[in-house]
Design an enzyme around this catalytic site. Structure first.
Site, PDB file in Angstrom:
ATOM      1  CD  GLU A 109       5.028  18.214  48.695  1.00 28.03           C
ATOM      2  OE1 GLU A 109       5.452  17.539  47.729  1.00 28.03           O
ATOM      3  OE2 GLU A 109       5.652  19.169  49.184  1.00 28.03           O
ATOM      4  CD  GLU A 129       9.243  15.431  50.678  1.00 26.82           C
ATOM      5  OE1 GLU A 129       9.087  15.085  51.862  1.00 26.82           O
ATOM      6  OE2 GLU A 129       8.283  15.656  49.905  1.00 26.82           O
TER       7      GLU A 129
END
Ligand code: 3H9
Length: 709
Positions: A109, A129
Site C-alpha cells: 500500500e 490480509e
C-alpha cells in the site's frame, strides 16, 4: 529519522531506509520515520527525488501483526496509514519505492502511494490480509485496481496470494525490474524520471485501468460466485470484493472510507482473531523451550526409506521434491515395482495438471533410487522406516539399521501408534531415534508430528524440524503417547460420530453438521475414505489401552463384517458411484436402526448443534488431557496439528482456540453434562476444570507456559 528509519543523501536523491528486522513490519515508529523522511526531503531544496527502500532481507512485509492483537484487545487504537500515503503521493518530489523480498499488505500500500515502483527480480508483492481474516486497510483495494485493473486486484485481494516481480511488472504494479544492485538501479530510474521533466503520476488520480461498468459488474459477480465455493465460511474474501467494487463506483476518498469501515469490521471479528492466532501459532511450534539455540541440525545430503508402500513412496517424493537423493527399499521386487509405479503415476498427474514440467519430473524420479538391499544405507544422513504397523517387524528393521547406519545418522519411524521407546530400545543409539509421523498422502499433507522419545537428543529434534522445513511441512513436537496428539484426539472425535448415528442422527446429518461447522470433510465420509477396515483394526488395538466396561460402537463393526470397507469397496457408511460420489444408503440407515433397537438404545432427534458439540468438545477434552500430561507443549501446537492434518477450519483457530472462543467454562459445563448423561468417556479433563473454575483460557495458559523455562 529515528532508530527504525534512516535518511541519507546520494547527491540530489534522498534515500529513506526502513530498518525494522526481521521483515520491516510497520511497527510504531516506522510510519512516523517515513513521514519525517518525506518532510525532510521536501524541505531540502537540494533534493530532487526520494527512494524508499527496505534494509535487510525485505521491503515492508506489512502492518505489524502483533499490534493488531493490542488493538483487538482494546489496549490501543488502530492508527491509519492513509495520511502518510497522501503525504507521499502529494510530495512535490518524485518518490520511488525500491522493492526486494516482500512488499506485502501495508508495504504494498505504501509502495502504491509512491509515484513509481521498481523491483528486484526476486521480489514479491501481495495483499495477503485475507489470510489474517482482514482486508487491506490502507487503500490497497482502491489503488491496486487503478494500477493492475479490477480483475487482477480482486484476485490478489481475495486469494491473498503473492505475485512475483515479472507478473507485477506485466500487470502494471511495478514500473521496472532491476537486475543487480537495487539501490543503484532505483537511482538511475529516478534520475531519468527527474530529467524527463514530466509530471509524476499519482495512483489515486488514475482511472485508465478501472474499466467500464458492465465489465466490472461481470468481474465482481464472477468473483463472488467463485469465493462462495473456494472461501467457504470465510468473511474477509467476500468483504475484499465489496471493497474493490467500491473502487469502481466511488470517488477515491469515499472508496477509502468504505474500505476502512470494512477493514475495522473484519479486524474485530472472531475469524480475524483466530487467523492471527494461527499466524503466530504456526511460527511458535518450532520454538522448543529448553533446546539450546546452539544445537545444530544434521545436514541431510542423502536419505533412505524402508518400505515403498503408500507412506514410504509419499515420503520419498518429499525428499526428491526437496532435491535430496533417497534410497527406497522394499523386500521384494513386486512391491518395489508397485511403489515406483505409484510414484511415477503421482508425478505424471501433476505434470498433466500443468503444475510440473516433464523435465522436473524426470529429475525428481532420478533422485529416488529403488533397491532391494540395504547397500548404500551406510551413507544416509537420515533413514525413515515406513513399513506396516507391526512391532516385531519394526524391531527387526531397527536392529538392522543400528548395524548399518553411520554414527550420528537420524533413525526415524513413521509409526502412527506404536511405542517409540520400545522401538528405540532395540538399538544401541536411542538418542538418534525419533518418530516422524507423516499424514497420508505424505507428499501432500502439511503436518509432520515429530515424536520425542525418552532418549531422543536435541540434535535429532532440531534436525527433524529442519527436515519439516525442507519438505515445506509444519513440524509439531509431540510426546510418545498412544496415537500421539492428532490420532489420540481423533479416536474420541470419531467415537462420538459412531454413537450419534446409533442414537438417532442420520449418517449424512452428522457429516453435514461438521462440514457446516467448517471441517473439510464429515467424519463418516473420512472413515469411508481412510477405510473402515483400518479404523476397526486401530480401534481393536486401542481397546487394549482402554479401561474395561466402556460403551463400544456397534454399527461400524457390522459394516466391517459385511465387507463394507468404504470407498475402496464401493460401500461403507455411504454407497459410492463410479465417480466416488457418496450417496446416502437406506440399507445402512435400516442396519443402524435394527442394531440400535436390538441393543436397547433409545433413538431420538439429534440437532446439528448437539452433533458439533459432542464431536468437537470430545476433541477439546482430550486435547486438554494431552496438554496437561505434557504430550503437547502448547495449546497452539494442538491447533496447528488439527489445522494441518485433520481439516479443522483455520478461521476457527483450531480446537483449543475454539474452546476459548466459546468460553472454556461453557465447554466445561457441557462436558460435565455429557459426562452425567453418557458416562466415563466424557470424564472432564482436570485442566479444563481448572481453567473453567479460574476463568482461564488455553491462550492464557500458553502464555504462562511460554514464560517458563
Ligand atoms: C496489513 O499489512 C494490513 C494493511 O492493510 C495495513 C492496514 C493499516 N508483523 O514468516 P517468518 C515475524 S496486514 C509482525 O518466519 P519468512 C514472524 O512472526 C499484514 N511480525 O519468515 C516471525 O517472528 P519470529 C500483511 C511479523 O522469511 C518473523 O517475522 N502482511 C510479520 O518465512 C519471521 O517471519 C502479512 O500478512 C508482520 N507483518 O517469511 C505478511 N511478518 O521469528 C506476513 C512476519 O519471532 N508475513 N513477522 O517467529 C509473511 O508472510 C512472512 O513472514 C514473510 C517472511 C513472507 C514476510
Amino acid at each position: 529519522m529515528n532508530e527504525l528509519v534512516s535518511y541519507r543523501q546520494l547527491g540530489e536523491i534522498a534515500v529513506i531506509t526502513i530498518n525494522n528486522p526481521p521483515v520491516n513490519a510497520l511497527s510504531p515508529g516506522v510510519p512516523e520515520g517515513i513521514a519525517a523522511g518525506i518532510e525532510h526531503a521536501t524541505a531540502d531544496d537540494h533534493i530532487k527525488g526520494v527512494i524508499l527502500i527496505g534494509g535487510g532481507r525485505t521491503f515492508i512485509a506489512g502492518a505489524d501483526i502483533k499490534e493488531f492483537g493490542k488493538v483487538i484487545a482494546g489496549e490501543k487504537e488502530e492508527g491509519s496509514l492513509l495520511p502518510l500515503l497522501l503525504l507521499i503521493e502529494d510530495s512535490t518530489k518524485p518518490v520511488v519505492a525500491a522493492l526486494h523480498g516482500s512488499a506485502f499488505g501495508g508495504g504494498l500500500e505504501i509502495a502504491m502511494a509512491c509515484h513509481y515502483r521498481v523491483a528486484d527480480k526476486a521480489a514479491q508483492v501481495g495483499q495477503p490480509e485475507v489470510k489474517l481474516g482482514i482486508i487491506p486497510g490502507a487503500a490497497g483495494t482502491q489503488r491496486l485496481p487503478r494500477l493492475a485493473g479490477v480483475e487482477r486486484a480482486v484476485e490478489m485481494c481475495v486469494t491473498g496470494a503473492p505475485v512475483n516481480a515479472a507478473d507485477a511488472l506485466a500487470s502494471g504494479i511495478v514500473d521496472q525490474l532491476i537486475d543487480g544492485d537495487l539501490l543503484a538501479g532505483a537511482s538511475a530510474f529516478l534520475r531519468e524520471k527527474i530529467a524527463s521533466g514530466r509530471a509524476h503520476p499519482k495512483t489515486r488520480e488514475r482511472h485508465d485501468k478501472l474499466g467500464d461498468e458492465a465489465a466490472n459488474a461481470a468481474i465482481i459477480a464472477a468473483a463472488r460466485e467463485k469465493a462462495k465455493k473456494t472461501a467457504r465460511g470465510l468473511i474477509a474474501p467476500i468483504t475484499a470484493i465489496d471493497a474493490v467494487e467500491a473502487a469502481t463506483k466511488l470517488p477515491f476518498d469515499e472508496g477509502c472510507q468504505f474500505e476502512r469501515k470494512l477493514f475495522e469490521q473484519c479486524l474485530f471479528s472472531d475469524q480475524a482473531k483466530a487467523l492471527i492466532h494461527v499466524f503466530f501459532a504456526e511460527r511458535d511450534v518450532a520454538k522448543i523451550p529448553g533446546l539450546s539455540s546452539e544445537t545444530k541440525s544434521i545436514e541431510i545430503k542423502q536419505a533412505a526409506i524402508v518400505g515403498a508402500g503408500t507412506m514410504g513412496g509419499g515420503i520419498a517424493m518429499n525428499f526428491a521434491n526437496a532435491g535430496v537423493p533417497v534410497l527406497l527399499k522394499e523386500s521384494e521386487q513386486g512391491a518395489l515395482d508397485r511403489g515406483m509405479a505409484a510414484i511415477t503415476k503421482n508425478y505424471a498427474n501433476t505434470v498433466r495438471k500443468g503444475r510440473l514440467t516433464e523435465e522436473a519430473m524426470q529429475q525428481r524420479l532420478a533422485l529416488i533410487q529403488p533397491t532391494l538391499s540395504y547397500d548404500g544405507f551406510e551413507n544416509a544422513d537420515i533413514i525413515i522406516e515406513a513399513v506396516f504397523e507391526n512391532m516385531a517387524l519394526k524391531k527387526e528393521i531397527f536392529a538392522e539399521l543400528d548395524q548399518r547406519a553411520k554414527p550420528g545418522a537420524l533413525l526415524a519411524t513413521n509409526t502412527s501408534s506404536l511405542n517409540l521407546d520400545e522401538i528405540a530400545a532395540i538399538t544401541s543409539r536411542t538418542a538418534s531415534v525419533i518418530g516422524l509421523h507423516f499424514f497420508s498422502p505424505a507428499n501432500v499433507m502439511r503436518l509432520l508430528e515429530i515424536v520425542r522419545g525418552q532418549a531422543t537428543s536435541d540434535e535429532a529434534i532440531v534436525t527433524a524440524f529442519a527436515l519439516a522445513k525442507l519438505m515445506k511441512k509444519v513440524g509439531v513436537l509431540v510426546g510418545n503417547c498412544h496415537g500421539f496428539v492428532g490420532n489420540r484426539m481423533f479416536f474420541q472425535y470419531m467415537r462420538e460420530a459412531y454413537f450419534l448415528v446409533e442414537e438417532g442422527a442420520a449418517v449424512e446429518a452428522v457429516d453435514k453438521a461438521l462440514t457446516d461447522f467448517g471441517m473439510a470433510m464429515g467424519l463418516l465420509a473420512v472413515d469411508d475414505m481412510a477405510g473402515i477396515d483400518v479404523g476397526v483394526r486401530v480401534r481393536q488395538e486401542n481397546k487394549r489401552n482402554e479401561p474395561p466396561g466402556r460403551r463400544q460402537p456397534l454399527v461400524v463393526d457390522k459394516l466391517y463384517e459385511l465387507g463394507r470397507y468404504g470407498q475402496k469397496t464401493g460401500a461403507g457408511w455411504y454407497r459410492y458411484d463410479e465417480n466416488r460420489r457418496a450417496i446416502p444408503d437406506p440399507e445402512v440407515a435400516a442396519l443402524i436402526e435394527r442394531l440400535a433397537g436390538d441393543a436397547g438404545i433409545k433413538r431420538r432427534d439429534i440437532s446439528a448443534l448437539e452433533i458439533v458439540e459432542r464431536c468437537i468438545y470430545a476433541l477439546i477434552n482430550e486435547g486438554a488431557k494431552i496438554l496437561e500430561e505434557g504430550f503437547a507443549w502448547r495449546a497452539g501446537d494442538i491447533d496447528i496439528v488439527y489445522l494441518n492434518g485433520y481439516g479443522f477450519p483455520a478461521w476457527r483457530g483450531g480446537p483449543m482456540w475454539y474452546a476459548d472462543t466459546v468460553g472454556v467454562k461453557n465447554v466445561y459445563d457441557r462436558v460435565c453434562a455429557l459426562h452425567a448423561e453418557h458416562g466415563a468417556w466424557w470424564e472432564p479433563a482436570p485442566l479444563l476444570k481448572q481453567l473453567a473454575e479460574n476463568g482461564g483460557s488455553f491462550a492464557a495458559w500458553d502464555k504462562e507456559k511460554g514464560t517458563q523455562k
